[in-house]
Design an enzyme around this catalytic site. Structure first.
Site, PDB file in Angstrom:
ATOM      1  N   CYS A 260       0.789  -1.235   0.000  1.00 56.10           N
ATOM      2  CA  CYS A 260       0.000   0.000   0.000  1.00 56.10           C
ATOM      3  C   CYS A 260       0.819   1.282   0.000  1.00 56.10           C
ATOM      4  O   CYS A 260       0.690   2.103  -0.912  1.00 56.10           O
ATOM      5  CB  CYS A 260      -0.941   0.003   1.201  1.00 56.10           C
ATOM      6  SG  CYS A 260      -2.264  -1.167   1.011  1.00 56.10           S
TER       7      CYS A 260
HETATM    8  C1  UDX Z   1      -0.564   0.226   5.561  1.00 58.34           C
HETATM    9  C2  UDX Z   1      -1.461   1.163   6.377  1.00 58.34           C
HETATM   10  O1  UDX Z   1      -1.002   1.180   7.739  1.00 58.34           O
HETATM   11  C3  UDX Z   1      -2.913   0.708   6.290  1.00 58.34           C
HETATM   12  O2  UDX Z   1      -3.736   1.627   6.980  1.00 58.34           O
HETATM   13  C4  UDX Z   1      -3.328   0.642   4.827  1.00 58.34           C
HETATM   14  O3  UDX Z   1      -4.639   0.192   4.669  1.00 58.34           O
HETATM   15  C5  UDX Z   1      -2.399  -0.298   4.084  1.00 58.34           C
HETATM   16  O4  UDX Z   1      -1.051   0.158   4.237  1.00 58.34           O
HETATM   17  P1  UDX Z   1       0.535  -2.183   5.888  1.00 58.34           P
HETATM   18  O5  UDX Z   1       1.038  -2.036   4.483  1.00 58.34           O
HETATM   19  O6  UDX Z   1      -0.062  -3.477   6.313  1.00 58.34           O
HETATM   20  O7  UDX Z   1      -0.580  -1.060   6.182  1.00 58.34           O
HETATM   21  O8  UDX Z   1       1.771  -1.906   6.838  1.00 58.34           O
HETATM   22  P2  UDX Z   1       2.166  -0.891   7.990  1.00 58.34           P
HETATM   23  O9  UDX Z   1       2.046  -1.559   9.295  1.00 58.34           O
HETATM   24  O10 UDX Z   1       1.500   0.413   7.826  1.00 58.34           O
HETATM   25  O11 UDX Z   1       3.736  -0.702   7.657  1.00 58.34           O
HETATM   26  C6  UDX Z   1       4.164  -0.229   6.392  1.00 58.34           C
HETATM   27  C7  UDX Z   1       5.664  -0.179   6.296  1.00 58.34           C
HETATM   28  O12 UDX Z   1       6.191   0.880   7.077  1.00 58.34           O
HETATM   29  C8  UDX Z   1       6.402  -1.442   6.759  1.00 58.34           C
HETATM   30  O13 UDX Z   1       7.431  -1.734   5.835  1.00 58.34           O
HETATM   31  C9  UDX Z   1       6.962  -1.062   8.108  1.00 58.34           C
HETATM   32  O14 UDX Z   1       8.140  -1.775   8.408  1.00 58.34           O
HETATM   33  C10 UDX Z   1       7.262   0.422   7.891  1.00 58.34           C
HETATM   34  N1  UDX Z   1       7.267   1.217   9.144  1.00 58.34           N
HETATM   35  C11 UDX Z   1       6.122   1.365   9.876  1.00 58.34           C
HETATM   36  C12 UDX Z   1       8.432   1.856   9.555  1.00 58.34           C
HETATM   37  O15 UDX Z   1       9.478   1.762   8.900  1.00 58.34           O
HETATM   38  N2  UDX Z   1       8.398   2.623  10.686  1.00 58.34           N
HETATM   39  C13 UDX Z   1       7.274   2.789  11.426  1.00 58.34           C
HETATM   40  O16 UDX Z   1       7.324   3.506  12.445  1.00 58.34           O
HETATM   41  C14 UDX Z   1       6.106   2.132  11.007  1.00 58.34           C
END
Ligand code: UDX
Length: 415
Positions: A260
């Site tokens: 996403c």
């Molecule tokens: C995301 C959105 O959170 C969600 O609301 C939407 O519908 C779909 O996209 P998701 O892709 O499942 O969800 O993952 P998420 O938990 O948001 O993490 C996304 C990425 O960001 C991951 O690679 C994670 O490692 C990274 N991340 C997240 C960080 O590097 N630092 C953070 O503090 C949080």
């Protein structure tokens, strides 16, 4: 209510299963015959907490026959909207499904609401979906209704997020459409925002672009903190105490991946360019994210000559708790390491099979074997990586795994 969900991808499957669990009569319509069979056998096609159990409990019809939606009061469009090579969005699945619904509408005499749940550029629902539906000879707002309700669920927590949404965004072409759709959510205790179709589409893109921005922002702060010998995680804690900033999404590391965030920010940038605006800030969010992966490999180079060296990778999934490797930062890291002529050995508890499809010739090994490599790079913060013995090793950490600090040489990407 009687509902149909078209497209059994991540969002469609979770929507169908959860709405069935809530007592609705659900038909899941999917063109992939193999997927239909697996779903009817109640075999989940994705790894998602609680999904297999829920699939076993609910009574849900899975079929590839679009006519099955002819009695549905609400029809969800849950098609994938992948990026084309040039960064534009592929809407072929959305238009194909809209065509099928239009054929069904032609022979219907009763009112129903079509809900777009897929992430789409603003104006897709109004400018593309509605005209196709109206090819049925029926009129939007009179014979049928249309809503656009984006989904915000996180992989790994998808069922929980569906059942406990932070908010319900309902783009509606008219009040009757929104009222009908919201009957499905009567038992939910979430704030509801009713708005236009285009605004709902934009809320989804802007939300994910903002989350991506938060991460790139903290990665930049982390890159500065590292040079100043300040712990960026302490800085994040201090910042997070201000509830205007919030505690979440402040973890610095090698950046964001998944199905996403990277795609949605691409979609927003393309949309901006199409209307003559250069999204320089959003471009930089992506650039920073791309550079973090390369930065990790550059850090490794400080400690070891990568040419011919055996480098072990811990983690391939884009985040813990999933087998998804779409836009995983591991992809960029592997490419950079192979470019440096390193020999790569990799371990992940769930994502190896998906990663193998992209890199069939990589050496996929146990975590113990990764520990025996000349240097170890941590790319996903799986909990089990916090239980390994790193003593005597060289570790470059992209995800802040506490135990890895026991290594002989330890360096974090932003700390
Ligand atoms: C995301 C959105 O959170 C969600 O609301 C939407 O519908 C779909 O996209 P998701 O892709 O499942 O969800 O993952 P998420 O938990 O948001 O993490 C996304 C990425 O960001 C991951 O690679 C994670 O490692 C990274 N991340 C997240 C960080 O590097 N630092 C953070 O503090 C949080």
């Amino acid at each position: 209510m009687r509902i149909s969900v078209i497209g059994a991808g991540y969002v469609g499957l979770i929507t169908g299963v959860c709405l069935a669990k809530l007592g609705n009569e659900v038909t899941l319509i999917e063109i992939d015959a193999q997927k239909v069979k697996a779903l009817n056998d109640r075999v989940p096609p994705i790894h998602e907490e609680g999904l297999a159990e829920l699939m076993g409990q609910v009574d849900m019809d899975v079929s590839s026959d679009h006519q099955k939606s002819r009695h549905s009061e609400v029809i969800f469009i849950c098609a994938g909207t992948p990026s084309n090579e040039d960064g534009t969005v592929f809407l072929g699945h959305i238009t194909a499904i809209s065509d099928q619904i239009s054929k069904v509408l032609r022979s219907r005499g009763d009112y129903c609401v079509v809900v777009v749940k897929s992430t789409v550029p603003p104006d897709t629902t109004e400018g593309i979906v509605v005209p196709i539906l109206e090819k049925s000879g029926k009129k939007c707002g009179k014979d049928f209704g249309v809503c656009m309700s984006p989904e915000f669920l996180r992989e790994g927590k998808a069922i929980y997020d569906f059942m406990n949404p932070a908010r319900l965004i309902v783009g509606e072409c008219d009040k009757r459409s929104g009222d009908t759709f919201l009957r499905l959510y009567e038992s939910f205790d979430a704030p509801i925002l009713r708005t236009t179709l285009r605004t709902a589409e934009m809320i989804k893109l802007a939300s994910n672009a903002f989350l991506a921005t938060k991460i790139s922002f903290m990665n930049e702060i982390g890159n500065i903190c590292k040079r100043l010998h300040i712990d960026v995680y302490d800085v994040a804690e201090g910042m997070g105490l201000d509830d205007r900033i919030g505690k979440k999404f402040l973890n610095a590391g090698i950046g964001f991946g998944g199905s996403c965030l990277p795609k949605d920010i691409r979609m927003l940038k393309t949309t901006a360019r199409e209307v003559g605006y250069q999204p320089r800030f959003l471009d930089e969010v992506t650039n920073l994210n791309d550079q973090q992966a390369i930065r990790l490999v550059r850090l490794a180079k400080k400690h070891i000559n990568l040419e011919g060296a055996t480098i072990g990778l811990l983690g391939l999934a884009f985040k813990p708790g999933t087998d998804d490797v779409r836009d995983s930062r591991a992809i960029a890291v592997v490419k950079a390491l192979l470019g440096e002529q390193a020999l790569v050995k990799a371990y992940d508890p769930l994502a190896v099979e998906n990663f193998r499809k992209m890199f069939p010739n990589l050496d996929y090994v146990s975590k113990e074997e990764v520990l025996n490599c000349e240097a170890i790079l941590i790319l996903t913060e799986w909990e089990e990586f916090n239980e390994l013995d790193y003593r005597g090793k060289i570790v470059i950490d992209g995800r802040r795994v506490a135990r890895a600090r026991d290594a002989r040489i330890y360096e974090g990407i932003c700390w």
